[in-house]
Scaffold this active site. Structure first.
Site, PDB file in Angstrom:
ATOM      1  N   GLY A  22       0.809  -1.219   0.000  1.00  0.00           N
ATOM      2  CA  GLY A  22       0.000   0.000   0.000  1.00  0.00           C
ATOM      3  C   GLY A  22       0.843   1.272   0.000  1.00  0.00           C
TER       4      GLY A  22
ATOM      5  N   GLU B 274      -4.663   4.724 -11.994  1.00  0.00           N
ATOM      6  CA  GLU B 274      -5.691   3.755 -12.313  1.00  0.00           C
ATOM      7  C   GLU B 274      -7.017   4.381 -11.923  1.00  0.00           C
ATOM      8  OE1 GLU B 274      -4.353  -0.724 -11.767  1.00  0.00           O
ATOM      9  OE2 GLU B 274      -5.785  -0.167 -10.212  1.00  0.00           O
TER      10      GLU B 274
ATOM     11  N   ARG C  87       4.582 -15.112  -4.850  1.00  0.00           N
ATOM     12  CA  ARG C  87       5.091 -15.726  -3.610  1.00  0.00           C
ATOM     13  C   ARG C  87       3.920 -16.292  -2.836  1.00  0.00           C
ATOM     14  NH1 ARG C  87       2.792 -11.980  -0.351  1.00  0.00           N
ATOM     15  NH2 ARG C  87       2.745  -9.872  -1.196  1.00  0.00           N
TER      16      ARG C  87
ATOM     17  N   VAL D  57       0.456 -14.004   2.965  1.00  0.00           N
ATOM     18  CA  VAL D  57       0.196 -14.081   4.410  1.00  0.00           C
ATOM     19  C   VAL D  57      -1.060 -14.935   4.658  1.00  0.00           C
ATOM     20  CG1 VAL D  57      -0.386 -12.745   6.480  1.00  0.00           C
ATOM     21  CG2 VAL D  57       1.245 -11.823   4.819  1.00  0.00           C
TER      22      VAL D  57
HETATM   23  P1  ADP Z   1      -0.095  -3.200  -3.024  1.00  0.00           P
HETATM   24  O1  ADP Z   1       0.749  -4.052  -3.911  1.00  0.00           O
HETATM   25  O2  ADP Z   1       0.606  -1.975  -2.536  1.00  0.00           O
HETATM   26  O3  ADP Z   1      -0.749  -3.983  -1.937  1.00  0.00           O
HETATM   27  P2  ADP Z   1      -2.465  -3.311  -4.741  1.00  0.00           P
HETATM   28  O4  ADP Z   1      -2.439  -2.885  -6.175  1.00  0.00           O
HETATM   29  O5  ADP Z   1      -2.471  -4.782  -4.472  1.00  0.00           O
HETATM   30  O6  ADP Z   1      -1.253  -2.611  -3.971  1.00  0.00           O
HETATM   31  O7  ADP Z   1      -3.727  -2.674  -4.036  1.00  0.00           O
HETATM   32  C1  ADP Z   1      -3.933  -2.735  -2.643  1.00  0.00           C
HETATM   33  C2  ADP Z   1      -5.363  -2.387  -2.316  1.00  0.00           C
HETATM   34  O8  ADP Z   1      -5.690  -1.079  -2.770  1.00  0.00           O
HETATM   35  C3  ADP Z   1      -6.407  -3.275  -2.970  1.00  0.00           C
HETATM   36  O9  ADP Z   1      -6.638  -4.439  -2.238  1.00  0.00           O
HETATM   37  C4  ADP Z   1      -7.625  -2.374  -2.990  1.00  0.00           C
HETATM   38  O10 ADP Z   1      -8.260  -2.322  -1.746  1.00  0.00           O
HETATM   39  C5  ADP Z   1      -7.008  -1.034  -3.255  1.00  0.00           C
HETATM   40  N1  ADP Z   1      -6.998  -0.730  -4.697  1.00  0.00           N
HETATM   41  C6  ADP Z   1      -6.017  -0.996  -5.589  1.00  0.00           C
HETATM   42  N2  ADP Z   1      -6.345  -0.557  -6.821  1.00  0.00           N
HETATM   43  C7  ADP Z   1      -7.556   0.004  -6.720  1.00  0.00           C
HETATM   44  C8  ADP Z   1      -8.438   0.685  -7.633  1.00  0.00           C
HETATM   45  N3  ADP Z   1      -8.101   0.875  -8.891  1.00  0.00           N
HETATM   46  N4  ADP Z   1      -9.623   1.121  -7.158  1.00  0.00           N
HETATM   47  C9  ADP Z   1      -9.972   0.955  -5.876  1.00  0.00           C
HETATM   48  N5  ADP Z   1      -9.184   0.361  -4.964  1.00  0.00           N
HETATM   49  C10 ADP Z   1      -7.997  -0.106  -5.372  1.00  0.00           C
END
Ligand code: ADP
Length: 461
Positions: free
Chosen positions: A166, A201, A293, A296
């Protein structure tokens, strides 16, 4: 099968890997920093080697020190767990060059999926739905981000191309916010990942986070083991996860599962992996990233599919073909994982210290993955995840009841934990009905906590 495996990690996942190795008859080597000399993973492994001082850069992230330990102690495999070096292509490559097997995908797949704009492009070409976003390799300058935002329309999510945990992620609801947040997110990305490359995005307001567990061998066989709902998040970080997703249908699972398997197959991926999607109320889904990977939250999938994912990852790494076909995968019952963090439930600030009166819950369908014991000092240097409480029951309402009973039985004195928050979640009427999205936890947020310094090697997913 391997003879000796080095566990390049600490805490609950190190113990999880050691247990899997014991069952497979593999000897284990633990590595540890001086802050972890009394840690449980050090006691449990067959051998243990101190590799450096507390700072993760000097110990758990120190590739030369780890590789030389592998060679000196004669390990034939390395398991990276999650966090730390698990998504570091250079580490996977260094292992390979030293003649030891890295239990995970090939270095080029780690690098490819670690570059999120590139992963998006590949998925798009493979017909896996992605959200509208920045084209090409991403953006580094505000004016380019502004142009992307004009095209996409607000709200947009600013993300780090090399992101994880995040970090470097901000929602911008209008042009002013974009101007304000883009440089902040970029600075965060630079500090955490050494990269100024960002991408935008379209931000989905009320989506669920639904991810699919992939198993793929070195012989181009790939299957999925169903999904996990990880919508219960704080600041884009998972807090509680469950399998199956409460709103999943057989048809939707088939559609999403197929897309997830395609995502893995199109790049020739092997080993365990997770394809993450956002799912809307009208059953549209969009790829957000692939984690290369073990996650958790792998335990909830293990409970509902009766599969040991860590043992599978080791078997795949030896070159064994998958022993299970897609048609044989069955999802039985319901499983919930609660991440227990050493943190103040009100401020969310880490709460390190000495654990006294530790009693972990037990009984039918209750599984605790922890590195805690009476007298253990939770160090300040690492991720505050101290335990994972996983329950399994015949259906979701029984799993919720079991989770609540287990949480009430959990005794951890000496430090503060987020157990009270889990009890609130499990009592929440919307949660009980299965009606929630990634914004669910906002309702339990009090005053925003002071932001703690980012930790390296954080277990983000
Ligand atoms: P990271 O690799 O930092 O964990 P992610 O791309 O997996 O980032 O996104 C983490 C979280 O952020 C997601 O589980 C979701 O809750 C939120 N998120 C990511 N992209 C979007 C989006 N385009 N719109 C709304 N929420 C998003």
């Amino acid at each position: 099968m391997f003879k000796k495996l080095l566990v390049a990690n600490r805490g609950t996942i190190a113990i999880r890997i050691i247990r899997a190795c014991r069952e497979l008859g593999i000897r284990t080597i633990a590595i540890y920093s001086t802050a972890d000399k009394d840690a449980l993973h050090v006691r449990m492994a067959d051998e243990a080697v101190c590799i450096g001082p507390p700072a993760a850069e000097d110990s758990y992230l120190n590739i030369p020190a780890i590789v030389s330990t592998v060679l000196t102690y004669g390990a034939d495999a390395v398991h990276p767990g999650y966090g730390f070096l698990s998504e570091n292509g250079d580490f996977a490559e260094a292992c390979k060059r030293s003649g030891v097997t890295f239990v995970g995908p090939r270095a080029r797949h780690i690098r490819l999926m670690g570059d999120k704009p590139r992963a998006r492009r590949i998925m798009q070409r493979a017909g896996v739905p992605v959200l509208p976003g920045s084209a090409g390799t991403g953006v580094t300058e505000l004016r380019d981000a502004q142009e992307d935002a004009r095209r996409l329309g607000f709200p947009v999510l600013i993300k780090a191309a090399a992101g994880g945990g995040g970090k470097g992620m901000r929602i911008a609801r209008d042009g002013q916010e974009l101007t304000r947040f883009f440089p902040l997110a970029r600075a965060e990305s630079e500090a955490a990942f050494g990269s100024r490359t960002m991408y935008l995005e379209k931000y989905l307001e009320r989506a669920r986070h639904v991810e699919f567990q992939i198993l793929a061998d070195n012989h181009r066989n790939a299957i999925h083991l169903g999904e996990r709902d990880c919508s219960i998040q704080r600041r884009h970080q998972k807090v509680l996860e469950e399998a199956p997703c409460p709103v999943m249908t057989k048809r939707l699972r088939e559609r999403m599962g197929k897309a997830a398997v395609r995502a893995a197959q199109v790049v020739g991926y092997s080993n365990v992996g997770t394809v993450e999607f956002l799912l809307t109320a009208d059953e549209q889904f969009y790829f957000i990233e692939m984690n290369t990977r073990i996650q958790v939250e792998h335990g909830v999938t293990e409970m509902v599919t009766a599969t040991d994912l860590v043992q599978e990852s080791i078997r795949i790494a030896t070159g064994e073909p998958l022993g299970i076909r897609q048609k044989q995968v069955e999802i039985a019952g319901s499983s919930i994982e609660m991440r227990v963090y050493a943190e103040d439930p009100d401020t969310h600030l880490p709460s390190p210290g000495v654990v006294t009166n530790h009693h972990s819950p037990g009984g039918l369908g209750v599984r605790v993955e922890t590195a805690l014991y009476d007298g253990y000092r939770v160090p300040v240097h690492y991720d505050p995840l101290i335990a994972k409480l996983i329950v399994h029951a015949d259906d979701r309402s029984r799993a919720i009841a079991r989770a609540k009973a287990a949480l009430r039985e959990y005794l951890i004195d000496g430090i503060k934990t987020n157990i009270p928050l889990h009890l609130k979640i499990l009592d929440d009427a919307d949660f009980v009905r299965g009606e929630f999205a990634t914004d669910f936890l906002k309702r339990y947020e009090g005053a925003p906590a002071a932001v703690a310094a980012p930790l390296r090697g954080v277990a983000n997913g």
